[in-house]
Motif scaffolding. Sequence first.
Motif, short mmCIF file in Angstrom:
data_model
loop_
_atom_site.label_atom_id
_atom_site.label_comp_id
_atom_site.label_asym_id
_atom_site.label_seq_id
_atom_site.Cartn_x
_atom_site.Cartn_y
_atom_site.Cartn_z
N LYS A 268 0.98 -1.19 0.26
CA LYS A 268 -0.16 0.06 -0.46
C LYS A 268 0.88 0.99 0.45
O LYS A 268 -0.03 2.19 -0.24
N ALA A 269 2.16 1.46 -0.22
CA ALA A 269 2.72 1.77 -0.18
C ALA A 269 3.46 3.10 -1.44
O ALA A 269 4.36 3.59 -1.62
N GLN A 270 3.32 2.54 -2.49
CA GLN A 270 3.14 2.80 -3.49
C GLN A 270 3.49 4.21 -3.52
O GLN A 270 4.21 5.03 -4.95
N GLY A 271 2.69 5.57 -3.20
CA GLY A 271 2.18 6.93 -3.16
C GLY A 271 2.99 7.17 -2.22
O GLY A 271 3.27 8.52 -1.83
N VAL A 272 4.38 6.44 -1.34
CA VAL A 272 4.41 7.24 -0.47
C VAL A 272 6.13 7.08 -0.46
O VAL A 272 6.92 6.61 -0.53
N LEU A 273 6.57 8.73 -0.96
CA LEU A 273 7.92 8.61 -1.32
C LEU A 273 8.24 8.15 -1.96
O LEU A 273 9.47 6.88 -2.63
N TYR A 308 -4.93 0.23 -7.75
CA TYR A 308 -5.58 0.28 -6.57
C TYR A 308 -4.32 2.27 -5.48
O TYR A 308 -3.79 1.86 -5.56
N ALA A 309 -5.48 2.83 -4.79
CA ALA A 309 -4.85 3.84 -3.63
C ALA A 309 -5.61 3.90 -3.03
O ALA A 309 -7.04 4.04 -2.86
N LEU A 310 -5.24 4.14 -2.15
CA LEU A 310 -5.46 4.27 -0.32
C LEU A 310 -5.91 5.87 -0.06
O LEU A 310 -4.86 7.15 -1.16
N VAL A 320 -10.57 3.02 -0.32
CA VAL A 320 -9.17 2.39 -1.67
C VAL A 320 -9.94 2.81 -2.69
O VAL A 320 -10.85 2.41 -3.11
N GLU A 321 -8.98 3.81 -3.56
CA GLU A 321 -9.92 4.27 -5.08
C GLU A 321 -9.59 2.74 -5.94
O GLU A 321 -8.42 2.14 -5.82
N LEU A 322 -10.24 2.32 -6.12
CA LEU A 322 -10.38 0.92 -7.17
C LEU A 322 -10.65 1.05 -8.69
O LEU A 322 -11.28 1.70 -9.57
#
Length: 437
Positions: A268-273, A308-310, A320-322
């Motif tokens: 779930k961390a793909q959008g974190v830095l 997906y994106a949280l 979560v957007e799916l």
Amino acid sequence: MRSRAIGLVAALAAAVLVPAAALSQGKKGGGEITEAQRKQGMAEAPAVVQTLGLACNVTDARFVGKQEDKKAKTSSSYYEVACQQGMGFILQSSTAGAPVAFTCIEANTPPEGAKEASLPCKLPANSDPKAALTPMLQKAGVACTPERVRGIGQGKTQTYLEVACQGGDGYVVLASAPFDPAKPVEAQNCLAYDDVQGNVKCVLTDKASRLAVVDKFAATTQCAVKDRRYVGMSKDGASFFEASCQDGKGYMYKIVNGQVAQNWDCAKAQGVLGGCELTDARQAQSEQAGLYTRLAKAAGSNCDVDRYALFPMQGQQEVVELVCKDGSGGVGIFPASGKGQYLDCGRALVAGYKCGLNTKIDYSSLTADLKKNNVQSCVVSNSRLMAKTQKGTTLVEVACSDGLKGYVLEYNTTPAVTAIGATGCAFAGGCKLPGNT
């Protein structure tokens, strides 16, 4: 979210510094402090402090000595001052130019290759200069009790200090030059400088020792650490670390004031830095997509999740957007236990969530809501969240594909999103979408 520290650290590491070792060329400050030195220091040093504009109410001072350069026909006088504000200084007053001030931390730092400082602070009030850094580090948002300190150098407007903390952390402290504890201060994790070439480096502890702090963070997720990584710093000053675990999982940790403020499974961390690098994030994300597929289907959707994106956590529920493999998409609202909700992107706006991954928005659910409220002629082509009413319902403006004026739909959002009324824009007022004004 991308780290602001990367470019900043590179710029700082390349800064042109006047090292604290410059004092090695000064007058040696050996011997006991005499009353004559104190008397001369108190008589002469305050004027030097005033010329420099130091934030220092002098409480004690000593004259260290004078150095003559007969060839250049110049001389330099050296003083030590103790300040009411807590950090003392070594001062150099020269006939050749403006005076210079070094904090006692810088003065106490031995030149490279030497075991002792050339001109250390000796006044009793300056016996522990690192104590003055504790409140400054707190102001910088860092949980650090200084254990060892050293001066790195000075630029035109900044003083650079290294601090090794109890527990293994280390920081580069960026303070003002001349040094003033009341002015803004910043603390950059030493780990950010380890792989950057330049003048600013941390040497009081090694990288492995500083990274050991990750084990403490990983304990909060029951992760037996296999490998550790410093990720970077966000705009709000929080630090981020990654840990890979012996069982194949991995986590990202957001650290504020030395404590874990938030953590993410690497899936779930793909959008974190930039996401995780120490674990197989693709496999983790694939497994997580499978989980969201099952949760979405339990909520009544046929979405086979591709991406997906949280959204930020809402209490105990995950939002979560799916993006589905057939090109459709929506927002899943999944509580810690029990059945969740799946809202297509049109209806998700009612609940306060705007789709970003899904580029094509399906408004069929909003069209269906209009029909349930006796509006048969409008096929929704656009929507806009308007406001919350005093009774707690949500208003959503919709536009119609035929170009005629649209409507304002009213919704209850708890326990589920339900349309309870529709009013034409001509009567509702406040409509702003094209065609509705």
